[in-house]
Write a protein that holds these residues in place. Structure first.
Motif, short mmCIF file in Angstrom:
data_model
loop_
_atom_site.label_atom_id
_atom_site.label_comp_id
_atom_site.label_asym_id
_atom_site.label_seq_id
_atom_site.Cartn_x
_atom_site.Cartn_y
_atom_site.Cartn_z
N LEU A 74 -3.28 16.43 -14.66
CA LEU A 74 -3.32 14.98 -14.44
C LEU A 74 -2.27 14.56 -13.42
N THR A 75 -1.09 15.24 -13.44
CA THR A 75 -0.05 14.96 -12.45
C THR A 75 -0.55 15.30 -11.04
N LEU A 76 -1.22 16.47 -10.92
CA LEU A 76 -1.77 16.89 -9.63
C LEU A 76 -2.80 15.88 -9.14
N ILE A 77 -3.63 15.38 -10.07
CA ILE A 77 -4.67 14.41 -9.70
C ILE A 77 -4.02 13.13 -9.17
N THR A 78 -3.00 12.63 -9.88
CA THR A 78 -2.32 11.40 -9.44
C THR A 78 -1.69 11.61 -8.07
N ALA A 79 -0.95 12.73 -7.92
CA ALA A 79 -0.27 13.00 -6.66
C ALA A 79 -1.29 13.18 -5.54
N GLY A 80 -2.34 13.95 -5.81
CA GLY A 80 -3.39 14.20 -4.81
C GLY A 80 -4.03 12.90 -4.36
N ALA A 81 -4.39 12.05 -5.33
CA ALA A 81 -5.05 10.78 -5.01
C ALA A 81 -4.15 9.90 -4.15
N SER A 82 -2.83 9.90 -4.46
CA SER A 82 -1.94 9.02 -3.71
C SER A 82 -1.72 9.53 -2.29
N ILE A 83 -1.85 10.87 -2.09
CA ILE A 83 -1.66 11.42 -0.74
C ILE A 83 -2.96 11.29 0.06
N LEU A 84 -4.10 11.62 -0.56
CA LEU A 84 -5.39 11.59 0.14
C LEU A 84 -5.90 10.16 0.34
N PHE A 85 -5.73 9.33 -0.69
CA PHE A 85 -6.22 7.95 -0.60
C PHE A 85 -5.09 6.96 -0.87
N PRO A 86 -4.13 6.87 0.08
CA PRO A 86 -3.05 5.92 -0.17
C PRO A 86 -3.62 4.51 -0.24
N GLY A 87 -2.95 3.65 -0.98
CA GLY A 87 -3.47 2.29 -1.12
C GLY A 87 -4.21 2.11 -2.43
N ARG A 88 -5.26 1.30 -2.40
CA ARG A 88 -5.93 0.89 -3.62
C ARG A 88 -6.39 2.03 -4.52
N VAL A 89 -7.07 3.04 -3.94
CA VAL A 89 -7.61 4.13 -4.75
C VAL A 89 -6.47 4.91 -5.42
N GLY A 90 -5.45 5.24 -4.61
CA GLY A 90 -4.30 5.98 -5.15
C GLY A 90 -3.64 5.22 -6.29
#
Lengths: 101, 208
Positions: A31-47
């Motif tokens: 879950l940590t990887l998912i949060t970090a990944g999402a914030s790097i790949l989709f910064p902004g609203r999605v992250g």
């Protein structure tokens, strides 16, 4: 969880199997990887959206399994929710104040 | 509920594990509200200075933040394994897991040291003139960052001290299977420290 079940455990305490705790740990790492990944790949609203869903989920896993709340008497969960409610009220009132200045 | 155990001398010892655990949780709630207050401050200032928070958060090293999350989550696992081992009467095993938890806590602080050193070399530290020249929102972000991760860091240090005390008590046999409350409550405290970090990670490193 039923009361009778919890009461029985209060006397003969419940030991959570190591294997289950390892599974919880793997879930938390993923879950940590998912949060970090999402914030790097989709910064902004999605992250931010992913973090807002995943972070409380991680907190719930820690509370329920690592901190044993799932196996305690219901009163412990109610106590925790009460503390959370107090925090929510403080946060709500503060924001109400700032948004009406 | 009260449990009574007769010792070898026939002396009756009164213990109240449920009461003790209730007390520990009440203490943890005060901790939740302590950090919760800071989270409220963060939320309000972020609302007022969204762009500055965004700009300032770029200075933080998100990989170090994520790495330290892995370290703390793993330390929470080794802590529950230590408690489980002691409950089953395996004191030696419990001591090894507790030692591992202590070591991971130290690793967390070492990573934090490198993070803070990097900030310090860029003059980003509470009280520095440089911070006052930045836009007000950035100044607030960095001060909140140091206050909240600093208060959390103090909790990590206290956790390590308590772990060392419990370690000695398990070795001496004072804390053992059936009398493992002290280790269990140390675990609860440690998981709360982990829990706070789980929220600090997205707020400062990932989504500001």
């Amino acid at each position: 969880m039923h009361d009778a079940h919890a009461t029985a455990h209060a006397e003969h305490e419940h030991i959570v199997p190591d294997g289950l705790q390892v599974l919880i740990w793997i879930s938390l790492m993923l879950l940590t990887l998912i949060t970090a990944g999402a914030s790097i790949l989709f910064p902004g609203r999605v992250g931010i959206g992913v973090a807002m869903v995943v972070t409380p989920l991680k907190a719930a896993l820690i509370l329920m399994f690592f901190m044993h709340l799932k196996y305690e008497k219901p009163v412990f969960r109610w106590m925790f929710l009460t503390a959370m409610a107090i925090l929510a009220v403080v946060m709500g009132l503060t924001f109400f104040d700032y948004s009406h200045r | 509920m009260n449990t009574q155990a007769a010792t070898a001398t026939g002396h009756v010892v009164h213990r109240d594990p449920v009461g003790a655990k209730t007390g520990m949780w009440l203490f943890l709630f005060t901790e939740v509200l302590l950090f919760g207050g800071l989270f409220v401050v963060y939320a309000v200032y972020r609302q007022m200075h969204t762009a500055d928070f965004h700009e300032a958060a770029y200075e933080l090293n998100r990989y170090m933040g994520v790495a330290n999350t892995f370290v703390l989550l793993t330390s929470s696992l080794t802590m529950v394994l230590a408690v489980g081992a002691l409950q089953r009467g395996q004191a030696g095993r419990s001591l090894r897991w507790l030692g591992a938890t202590f070591a991971l806590a130290a690793v967390f602080l070492v990573v934090k040291y490198f993070e803070w050193s990097a900030k310090y070399s860029h003059h980003i530290f509470p009280g520095q003139e440089y911070l006052k020249e930045l836009p007000h929102g950035q100044d607030l972000f960095y001060n909140l960052y140091f206050m909240m991760t600093g208060l959390h860091g103090i909790h990590v240090v206290i956790g390590m001290i308590v772990m060392a005390v419990v370690f000695a008590k398990i070795r001496s046999g004072a804390v053992r299977a059936g009398r493992h409350g002290m280790l269990e409550y140390t675990g609860l405290y440690w998981h709360l420290v982990d829990l706070v970090w789980v929220f600090l990670l997205p707020l400062f490193y990932l989504t500001a």
